[in-house]
Design a protein around this motif. Sequence first.
Motif, PDB file in Angstrom:
ATOM      1  N   ASN A 644       0.810  -1.081   0.043  1.00  0.00           N
ATOM      2  CA  ASN A 644       0.034   0.120  -0.067  1.00  0.00           C
ATOM      3  C   ASN A 644       0.939   1.274  -0.089  1.00  0.00           C
ATOM      4  O   ASN A 644       1.588   1.574   0.862  1.00  0.00           O
ATOM      5  CB  ASN A 644      -0.851  -0.114   1.333  1.00  0.00           C
ATOM      6  N   ASN A 645       0.844   2.112  -0.986  1.00  0.00           N
ATOM      7  CA  ASN A 645       1.749   3.052  -1.235  1.00  0.00           C
ATOM      8  C   ASN A 645       1.265   4.282  -0.312  1.00  0.00           C
ATOM      9  O   ASN A 645       2.208   5.203   0.063  1.00  0.00           O
ATOM     10  CB  ASN A 645       1.725   3.811  -2.636  1.00  0.00           C
ATOM     11  N   GLY A 671       5.535  -8.741   8.417  1.00  0.00           N
ATOM     12  CA  GLY A 671       5.931  -9.459   7.183  1.00  0.00           C
ATOM     13  C   GLY A 671       6.076  -8.202   5.942  1.00  0.00           C
ATOM     14  O   GLY A 671       6.493  -8.372   5.081  1.00  0.00           O
ATOM     15  N   GLU A 672       5.263  -7.153   6.228  1.00  0.00           N
ATOM     16  CA  GLU A 672       5.398  -6.077   5.248  1.00  0.00           C
ATOM     17  C   GLU A 672       6.517  -5.213   5.405  1.00  0.00           C
ATOM     18  O   GLU A 672       7.299  -4.871   6.368  1.00  0.00           O
ATOM     19  CB  GLU A 672       4.362  -5.169   5.283  1.00  0.00           C
ATOM     20  N   THR A 673       7.061  -4.473   4.276  1.00  0.00           N
ATOM     21  CA  THR A 673       8.247  -3.590   4.024  1.00  0.00           C
ATOM     22  C   THR A 673       7.631  -2.192   4.224  1.00  0.00           C
ATOM     23  O   THR A 673       6.881  -2.031   3.331  1.00  0.00           O
ATOM     24  CB  THR A 673       9.037  -3.784   3.123  1.00  0.00           C
ATOM     25  N   ILE A 674       7.915  -1.547   5.117  1.00  0.00           N
ATOM     26  CA  ILE A 674       7.706   0.017   5.168  1.00  0.00           C
ATOM     27  C   ILE A 674       8.552   0.911   5.184  1.00  0.00           C
ATOM     28  O   ILE A 674       9.797   0.646   5.435  1.00  0.00           O
ATOM     29  CB  ILE A 674       6.688   0.064   6.639  1.00  0.00           C
ATOM     30  N   TYR A 675       8.123   2.054   4.949  1.00  0.00           N
ATOM     31  CA  TYR A 675       8.974   3.324   4.707  1.00  0.00           C
ATOM     32  C   TYR A 675       8.223   4.661   4.666  1.00  0.00           C
ATOM     33  O   TYR A 675       7.043   4.480   4.641  1.00  0.00           O
ATOM     34  CB  TYR A 675       9.970   3.332   3.575  1.00  0.00           C
ATOM     35  N   VAL A 676       8.764   5.727   4.903  1.00  0.00           N
ATOM     36  CA  VAL A 676       7.739   6.914   4.773  1.00  0.00           C
ATOM     37  C   VAL A 676       8.674   7.931   3.780  1.00  0.00           C
ATOM     38  O   VAL A 676       9.829   7.902   3.575  1.00  0.00           O
ATOM     39  CB  VAL A 676       7.890   7.679   6.284  1.00  0.00           C
ATOM     40  N   GLN A 677       7.786   8.832   3.309  1.00  0.00           N
ATOM     41  CA  GLN A 677       8.314   9.755   2.266  1.00  0.00           C
ATOM     42  C   GLN A 677       7.846  11.193   3.121  1.00  0.00           C
ATOM     43  O   GLN A 677       6.888  11.475   3.088  1.00  0.00           O
ATOM     44  CB  GLN A 677       7.682   9.644   0.967  1.00  0.00           C
ATOM     45  N   THR A 692      11.261  -4.053   7.654  1.00  0.00           N
ATOM     46  CA  THR A 692      10.323  -5.200   7.538  1.00  0.00           C
ATOM     47  C   THR A 692       9.602  -5.323   8.788  1.00  0.00           C
ATOM     48  O   THR A 692      10.181  -5.330   9.812  1.00  0.00           O
ATOM     49  CB  THR A 692      11.020  -6.491   7.094  1.00  0.00           C
ATOM     50  N   TRP A 693       8.422  -5.227   8.812  1.00  0.00           N
ATOM     51  CA  TRP A 693       7.509  -5.226   9.983  1.00  0.00           C
ATOM     52  C   TRP A 693       7.591  -6.447  10.744  1.00  0.00           C
ATOM     53  O   TRP A 693       7.390  -7.473   9.928  1.00  0.00           O
ATOM     54  CB  TRP A 693       6.176  -4.647   9.978  1.00  0.00           C
ATOM     55  N   LYS A 694       7.492  -6.810  11.884  1.00  0.00           N
ATOM     56  CA  LYS A 694       7.615  -8.132  12.578  1.00  0.00           C
ATOM     57  C   LYS A 694       6.418  -8.070  13.715  1.00  0.00           C
ATOM     58  O   LYS A 694       6.197  -6.942  14.030  1.00  0.00           O
ATOM     59  CB  LYS A 694       8.845  -8.453  13.155  1.00  0.00           C
TER      60      LYS A 694
END
Length: 694
Positions: A644-645, A671-677, A692-694
């Motif tokens: 999800n962008n 299990g999702e990879t997250i980041y912020v902009q 990577t969210w655990k």
Amino acid sequence: MSWRTRLPVIAVVVVAAAAVTAAVTGAAKPLPGMRVVPGGHWVYNSVLQAAFHLDGGTAGIDAQAAVPGDQGSQVVQGDTNGYVVGDSRISRFGKSDLTAGPAVAPPSKEVPLGLETAGGPYLVYRQAGQVVRLGDPSATMSAGGPISDAVATADGTVWLLRAGSGLICRLDQGADRVTSCPVVLPAGHTGSLTVVGDQPHFVDTTDATLRAVGTGGLGDAVSMGLAPSANLRPAANDVSGRVPLLDQQTNRLYLVDPAPKPQKPVAVQLPAGQYDGPVAGGSVVALVDRSSGTLLTFDGTGKQADAKPIPPGAGTSRLDRGEDSQVYVEGGQGTHVLVVGKDGKVTDVPVVPPPVNKPDQPAPGQPAPPQPGTLPPVEQRGTGDAAPKPDVNAGNKPGPARTPEKPAKPAKPPAPPAVPASPPGAPPSVSATGGAGSATVSWGAAAANRATVTSYQISWSGGSKTVGGGTRQASIPGLSNGTRYTFTVVAVNKAGTGPGASASATPAASASAPGLTATYRNGGASLSWTQPDLGGGQLVNYLVTGTGQAQQTVSGTTATYSGLAAGKSYTFTVRAVTKTPDGETRNGATASKSITVPAQSVSISRGAKTSSSNCSKDCYQVNVSMTGFEANTKYDIQLSSSSNNNVQTESTTTNASGSANYNQLDYDVAGETIYVQVIAPDGTIVKSNSITWK
């Protein structure tokens, strides 16, 4: 008289009957209401110890007066008296009876500037700041400080330019003190005085303008059409309505139009040399090239009229303007004078007594006239002792032929006595340049006057220095910055100390480094500093530089640079630019400061457990850390994942240093990879690290 002398025309009233009576009776004093006609020029011959009067129209000597005096003396004249002015005495002589009076001591040993005008003459001792009136009544007056220049007008008013004070003062005819100082020059401006059409003017060398001088101050500035230069030196008066100026640095003679709408100045390129002058007389301008010993003359249009070598001799020659408004060049001992005619042509006149035809000395080839009370000699015939009886018929008889006698050859004049050694002449071309708490004084070789120059002495207010006879320059340390000094150089030989020549300079140092601070703010640098020690100079501006940035010229004590690149280091410098009192521009010491612009950085990490409507039971905060951004600026923070962008978008505002910490974002999908902009107001995006969210 010096080259800075203003010589007005003096009206003369002649009472014929009184003049005849005075001539017959031998009366020495002029009658009341009558002035002795001054015309021409007086010169002093120190070898013959006599003052001689030259008629400029005929270039001949028509009078002399035996007057004791010093070598190199000048002669100034008033209505009834002349004055032989030397470094040790001032001797008066009558212009009608040509008899010397008592001598008085001058107030200073310096060579004064002579001014011949109504109520005078005057002697201006510039370094000593003294003005001596030799007319009736005589007086010695203080100018209140050293004088850099002086001129006089026909009404007897003397105008004085005070050195270093920016004041132009006036001395009225008959006054016993300086009358007033009605003119204050603009701050930092320097120049000289001249007279145009009997109106004093100030030649401003700082902005190359000409201004009339009056009791109400300075008139409107008239551009001279020249580049400003401290090397411009005007004549004391105009020539054919134009002001002659000599640029000593470029060896150019200019003739400047003083009219409100001036014509272009006339420029004359002179040969290479060292020039004295200019001196203007009538429609002629004259200059002396010291290096070649040549007198050059020009007319009012700048066309050269003549060039004549100055006769060799001991001492330093002097360029003068006579009472008849003609120009004269006197030899150092006064034994020769070059007379400049009204057409600019030059005549060399030996200064010797005028010829006298005695009645008992017939012209060559003529019989001697009988002496009073005697008979003509009787012609002797035969060898007897008795004279023959007169023959009454002798008149009817032809007499014997007589052989005319050859004229006697004139006796060879005796060789003149050897001239003894005398003190040296004044050193030529004296100059002074200010340094940091010091000055450098330079001069040319003084005339030795038959005895080797053994030393030179330099004196100034607060000290003196002696150097060898072969030295031409001296460094003077220990001076106060911002204080103007006048340096006088004299030469010494076994016969004594010669007259002095002076030059002035103001020591000044370059400015010290300002106290500089530099601060990063809002993507730029803010600079501020304190004014440094200006070293005796006047602040012009500050020069500010930055790495890769344009140089700024500012008059205040702050500057800013914007648009600095993140993550890059910048060095900023500031230095003061000053102008010394002598007009020299100097760059001061440099102050520098460096700053590093922070790089824009965004990082995220898993934070504390939390709960929200967007999260399940395994909900945790997403900690966001921002650095290197614009201070006090609002940014959007968009949370994204691999699936999800735009999971969530919030906003935050940076602090004064461009940083922010934000923990109001949360996430719960393992299990999702997250980041912020981080999105700036202009749409610029900076992406964080990914986890990577655990």
